[in-house]
Scaffold this motif. Structure first.
Motif, short mmCIF file in Angstrom:
data_model
loop_
_atom_site.label_atom_id
_atom_site.label_comp_id
_atom_site.label_asym_id
_atom_site.label_seq_id
_atom_site.Cartn_x
_atom_site.Cartn_y
_atom_site.Cartn_z
N GLY A 210 0.79 -1.23 0.00
CA GLY A 210 0.00 0.00 0.00
C GLY A 210 0.82 1.27 0.00
N LYS A 211 2.08 1.18 -0.37
CA LYS A 211 2.96 2.34 -0.41
C LYS A 211 3.43 2.61 -1.83
N LYS A 212 4.01 3.78 -2.04
CA LYS A 212 4.56 4.13 -3.34
C LYS A 212 5.86 3.38 -3.58
N SER A 213 5.96 2.74 -4.74
CA SER A 213 7.15 1.97 -5.08
C SER A 213 8.36 2.88 -5.27
N ASP A 214 9.54 2.36 -4.96
CA ASP A 214 10.79 3.07 -5.21
C ASP A 214 11.24 2.93 -6.66
N TYR A 215 10.52 2.11 -7.42
CA TYR A 215 10.89 1.84 -8.81
C TYR A 215 9.94 2.59 -9.74
N GLY A 216 10.46 3.65 -10.38
CA GLY A 216 9.62 4.50 -11.20
C GLY A 216 9.98 4.42 -12.68
N LEU A 217 9.27 5.20 -13.48
CA LEU A 217 9.50 5.23 -14.92
C LEU A 217 9.19 6.61 -15.45
N LYS A 218 10.04 7.09 -16.34
CA LYS A 218 9.82 8.35 -17.03
C LYS A 218 9.68 8.07 -18.51
#
Length: 400
Positions: A210-218
């Protein structure tokens, strides 16, 4: 369960193709049913099958009681009933609450975000695997990224950038245009996707905790321009209208799989020359101007564009194709490449196949899939199990 799969929305253009594929490929070797809201129309589709005719289920997309009765009869639902923001939410709710797996062919990213915000926790609790993007939007790019990232991880590297070069021959159906126009100009444009806003971050990044992932995408997709090759072995690229959707599918997969801390995603349609790419951009610009001018759009829809339920001819679909070249770069500089190929129209004929195989991966090969419940993507759920089914039924994939 009486059925291995129930196909909902069988009377639409892609739904009919999915019904035909199920009948031809699996016939009476599996237990299945077709479903929709009109008994007459659903029965008409079922009657075209001949031997191995599927059962018929009638359920209105806005009637929770009817949907629940349908869902309780199957291991997995496969839905082509779009626009999904209009017709799909209640079916997702019922599947999520009752632990029944679900697949669809949507490319409506904001709707998927809302489904994550509303039903991801519910599905995790029940064990339901709710998997969107199970067609041309966005299996080729989602699975390719998954395979490329795994290849880099074998060498101890994280993914930092992935480029896609799309060689595609496909034409839109009336249903696809209806969804696009509804999002741009219809009542769906005014939809208030309120639940995702409560998270305080992009719902695609929501983790099982339920948290924001540390793995993102641009996403840095190629826009209305012509991008020159970065290497002489690579083609020119320009705009691809589904690139933002594919980037968002990969964004969700990265948040759950952890390919790399911050991926750059760049996708475009490939061309052999600058001039071919330029005229492609010009044609899209002219089409776009027509679409955004209401009187011209009305004439286009009345005279030229296909209506809901209509689509490319059988010959046109057989002559279609999609070849996706993926080029991935790792954090230590290693570059790996792959190609995924489809030898018929990917938007409809092979979307029908991709949807069915995505659903049957869950229904028939579910024990091989390690993913738990939640609102997922093919790259975060069916993974190699789905790729294997696609390879056995007409898709090509190779590293090079």
């Amino acid at each position: 369960m009486p059925y291995d799969i129930v196909l909902y929305g069988c009377t639409g253009f892609t739904g009919k193709l999915a019904t035909a594929y199920l009948a031809k490929t699996y016939g009476d070797t599996i237990k299945w049913a077709v479903a929709g809201r009109s008994k007459e129309r659903v029965q008409k589709v079922a009657d075209t099958i001949g031997e191995g005719i599927p059962d018929v289920i009638i359920a209105d997309s806005q009637n929770e009681k009817e949907l629940l009765a349908m869902v309780k009869k199957t291991k997995v639902m496969a839905s082509t009933a779009g626009p999904f923001a209009r017709y799909g939410s209640l079916l997702v709710k019922v599947c999520a609450e009752n632990g029944v797996d679900y697949t669809d062919i949507t490319g409506e990213t904001n709707w998927v975000r809302e489904m994550i915000a509303k039903y991801d926790d519910v599905a995790r609790k029940s064990g339901a695997r709710i998997v969107s993007f199970c067609g041309h939007d966005s299996i080729p790019w989602d699975l390719s990224t998954y395979m490329l990232a795994n290849k880099l991880k074998e060498g101890g590297e994280d993914l930092v950038k992935v480029d896609f070069y799309d060689d595609i021959d496909s034409a839109p159906s009336g249903g696809t245009l209806e969804t696009a126009f509804a999002i741009m100009f219809g009542k769906e444009k005014a939809y208030k996707f309120t639940e995702q806003k409560k998270l305080g971050y992009d719902a695609l990044l929501k983790t099982p905790k339920g948290k924001k992932s540390d793995y993102g995408l641009k996403a840095k997709n190629v826009g209305y321009t012509v991008k020159a090759p970065s290497h002489k072995s690579l083609p020119y690229r320009s705009f691809f209208f589904m690139a933002p959707v594919n980037a968002n599918s990969v964004k969700r997969s990265n948040a759950l799989n952890g390919y790399g801390a911050q991926i750059t995603y760049c996708e475009g349609t490939s061309f052999k020359s600058f001039f071919a790419a330029f005229f492609y951009v010009l044609s899209w610009a002219i089409y776009g101007i027509g679409v955004y001018i209401a009187p011209i759009r009305a004439i286009m829809r009345a005279v030229w564009l296909p209506k809901p339920g209509e689509g490319p001819s059988e010959q046109a679909m057989d002559n279609g194709h999609l070849y996706v070249l993926g080029v991935a770069k790792g954090d230590k500089g290693t570059v790996v490449k792959c190609t995924m190929g489809f030898e018929v129209d990917p938007g409809y004929k092979d979307t029908a196949r991709m949807l069915v195989e995505s659903a049957l991966a869950l229904s028939l090969d579910g024990k091989k899939i390690k993913s738990e419940g939640g609102v997922l993507t093919p790259g975060a759920c069916q993974k190699e199990v789905l790729l294997d089914r696609l390879l056995k039924t007409g898709t090509a994939f190779e590293f090079h």
